[in-house]
Enzyme design. Structure first.
Site: not given
Length: 668
Positions: A459-460, A463, A466
């Site tokens: 998940h991180e 990010h 991104h």
């Protein structure tokens, strides 16, 4: 000694952490504030006619020194704080807020921004987006209000900066103040070997011998609640967790004050509530739109959670599910999971060595986007636990640098997050990003992760991609600087790859034999994916409803905090055996700063997008290059340079549908 913030930054963009002393921050902040004030004065008083270049771009380029020191200071205040940093944080927060308010309530400067907007200058789509984002920022700061009202909005924002900082520090203090110390073998009954080892490692770090220590960190308390046979001890640690923010410090007065100030500011700015104010700048737009989405999921979720509670009560030998307590749910869920799916937690963790999971997420990024990660042990770090990686395109072109900070420590706030020490931009020259991922995994010589921790890492990292793959002209539009209910799409879609069988076989390898995870174990894991989703969805949605209640009720600040929370949960029919994921007094997402306030719903909003988007990959192939190029070029690279729904449509070819989310959670 010269101040390193005043020296040229290394080409990598990574600060020379070893050269930074505590006293350098105050000096750098003071000079940074002063320099940007001079720059703003020059822009606002420029005798030339206002243009995009001499107003918007000039504003975008201002404050470089301040940005540089802020990026280091706020990152370390979260990930490696000290008493000195916390004290300075309380000083800097209101000053930084006042500084920003002075910029975005500057009448001369705002007049120039409006002149550029009205001039209909020929601008690129990204420039149009920067112009509109900047204009809205002025309006939301109170630039169009009368002097008295504008001053009050600025004062409120400064007060909130102080209160939110104190709230977060109080949670950290309360978390660190608690430890469950166990020295009798019978107290460890039911705990798997890896949980006992984690407890002993934590005890060793505290110079305790012949003991196990369990803390309120998710990585510590969750397995304890899952496996500890001693119900009284489960209750003790659970009550310590659920009373965080009330034991050694009391966050309830802060909550009342924060909610009152937010509501007053919203009404001064012409909004009915803080929720209306915050949502006006998000995809959802209105509290009713958020509630509609939550309600769509809540109803089928309650049918599922009722079924789960009945099964757990039977497993526990209780006459009714009403006898279940919150500290029972995790324990009997694990019993039932093992009974139904024959999943041994010790066996599963043997395949999730931290380093292998990290390499697995690197491999996924390589297969999707061609990115290559190479460790750089020669580059500076702010803590010995941090690892630095150089990220390049397949042809060797530098993309940026990625810092991993995996382990929990008392100087780091709880949870997991992504941040940056330098943002990407192409404004004049290419500036490569420096990204950091922070987690809170238990540190040991052999760190083995649970399934939820594996998903957290993926998940991180989503990010992180991104921010890393951002390809915009203006830094303030790049990476994760998007509308709040769009920011979780890249992170949550990345989680899907973590548990795909073909991906698992590549990185989930036995810690002793290096054998890939067997198909039989993958089958058990996949079969159990929707297990307990009623509980998981209920605790999350309850926190969303609680957040919305605090920020959409104009009279919330008048209520006793505990009674208000109880009433908000009663209104949605909250099951007695489940608490919201975060109770108000330690709900840092919504009370330690403004960004997620009235916005905790964004995870479920983004899940509509990520579940729908991942179906496109499953239809075309998990590593289909056309789909990967579309997601990279239309989502990851674009940041906030366009309307988020238009970016999603450009990737997916249509609007998102909610059915994939309900299917994934087993709620149909």
């Amino acid at each position: 000694m010269s101040n390193p913030f005043f020296e040229p930054l290394a080409d990598t963009g990574i600060p020379d952490f070893s050269a930074i002393r505590f006293e350098h921050y105050r000096e750098a902040f003071d000079r940074g504030f002063a320099q940007q004030q001079d720059e703003i004065h020059a822009i606002a008083s420029n005798p030339e006619a206002a243009t995009f270049a001499n107003t918007l771009e000039a504003l975008e380029n201002s404050g470089s020194l301040l940005t540089r020191v802020e990026n280091v200071f706020w990152n370390l205040a979260s990930s490696d704080t000290t008493a000195e940093l916390q004290a300075l944080e309380c000083e800097i927060s209101p000053q930084a807020s006042a500084h920003r308010s002075a910029i975005y309530t500057n009448a001369q400067l705002y007049a120039r921004v409006r002149t550029v907007r009205d001039a209909q200058e020929s601008l690129s789509a990204e420039q149009e987006q920067l112009l509109e984002k900047t204009r809205r920022r002025f309006v939301r700061a109170g630039a169009e209000l009368a002097d008295t009202q504008r001053s009050r909005v600025s004062a409120i924002t400064e007060q909130l900066a102080v209160l939110c900082t104190r709230f977060g520090q109080n949670v950290l203090r309360d978390n660190n103040a608690y430890a469950l110390v166990l020295s009798h073998e019978e107290d460890l009954a039911g705990l798997p070997d890896y949980v006992i080892e984690m407890g002993r490692n934590d005890a060793g770090a505290r110079d305790m011998t012949d003991a196990c220590v369990f803390t309120l960190s998710r990585s510590s308390i969750t397995p304890f609640l899952q496996y500890a046979d001693n119900r009284a001890l489960r209750e003790e640690i659970y009550r310590a967790y659920s009373s965080c923010g009330t034991r050694n410090v009391d966050n309830r007065p802060l909550i009342s004050e924060i909610v009152a100030l937010r509501n007053e500011r919203a009404q001064l700015l012409g909004f009915e509530s803080h929720a209306d104010f915050m949502l006006d700048h998000r995809m959802a737009k209105t509290p009713s739109a958020v509630r509609d989405l939550l309600d769509q999921v809540w109803q089928p979720c309650q049918e599922q959670v009722t079924s789960e509670a009945t099964a757990l009560a039977a497993c526990a030998g209780l006459s009714s599910e009403e006898e279940l307590a919150p500290w029972d749910w995790w324990y009997y869920t694990e019993k039932l999971r093992q009974e139904r799916f024959d999943l041994d937690p010790d066996e599963m963790k043997q395949y999730f060595k931290l380093e292998n999971v990290r390499d697995g997420v690197f491999e996924v990024a390589n297969k999707l986007y061609g990115i290559v990660f190479r460790e750089r042990s020669d580059l500076p770090v702010y803590h010995p636990d941090v690892q630095v990686y150089e990220a390049t395109e397949a042809d060797g072109t530098l993309i940026g640098y990625f810092l991993f900070d995996f382990y929990m420590r008392t100087s780091k706030r709880s949870g997991a997050w992504m941040s940056e020490f330098r943002a990407q931009s192409n404004n004049g020259k290419r500036v490569t990003p420096v990204i950091v991922n922070c987690c809170n995994f238990p540190k040991s010589d052999l760190c083995l992760l649970g399934v939820d921790e594996v998903r957290t890492l993926f998940h991180e990292f989503g990010h992180g991609l991104h921010g890393l793959l951002s390809n915009v002209r203006y830094a303030s539009l790049g990476g994760t600087k998007v509308k709040q209910d769009f920011v979780e799409l890249p992170s949550q879609i990345m989680e899907h790859w973590a548990m795909e069988p073909c991906v698992l076989r590549s990185y989930a390898r036995h810690v002793q034999t290096d054998a890939p995870i067997p198909d039989a174990l993958i089958s058990k894991l996949k079969a159990s994916e929707q297990f307990n989703q009623g509980f998981a969805t209920t605790e999350y949605l309850a926190a969303c409803y609680l957040d919305l209640a605090w920020h959409s009720d104009p009279k919330a600040e008048e209520c006793d905090v505990d009674k208000f929370e109880a009433r908000a949960l009663k209104d949605i029919g909250m099951p007695s055996a489940i608490d919201p994921r975060y109770k108000s007094t330690y709900f840092q997402h919504i009370f330690s700063d403004d960004s997620y306030s009235a916005g905790y719903y964004v995870y479920i909003w983004a899940e509509v997008l990520d579940a729908d988007g991942f179906e496109a990959f499953k239809e075309q192939g998990l590593f289909d290059q056309a789909m990967a190029r579309a997601f990279r070029s239309q989502v990851l690279e674009r940041g906030g340079t366009a309307d988020p729904m238009s970016l999603y449509r450009a990737f997916r070819g249509r609007d998102p549908e909610v059915m994939p989310l309900l299917r994934n959670r087993g709620l149909l």
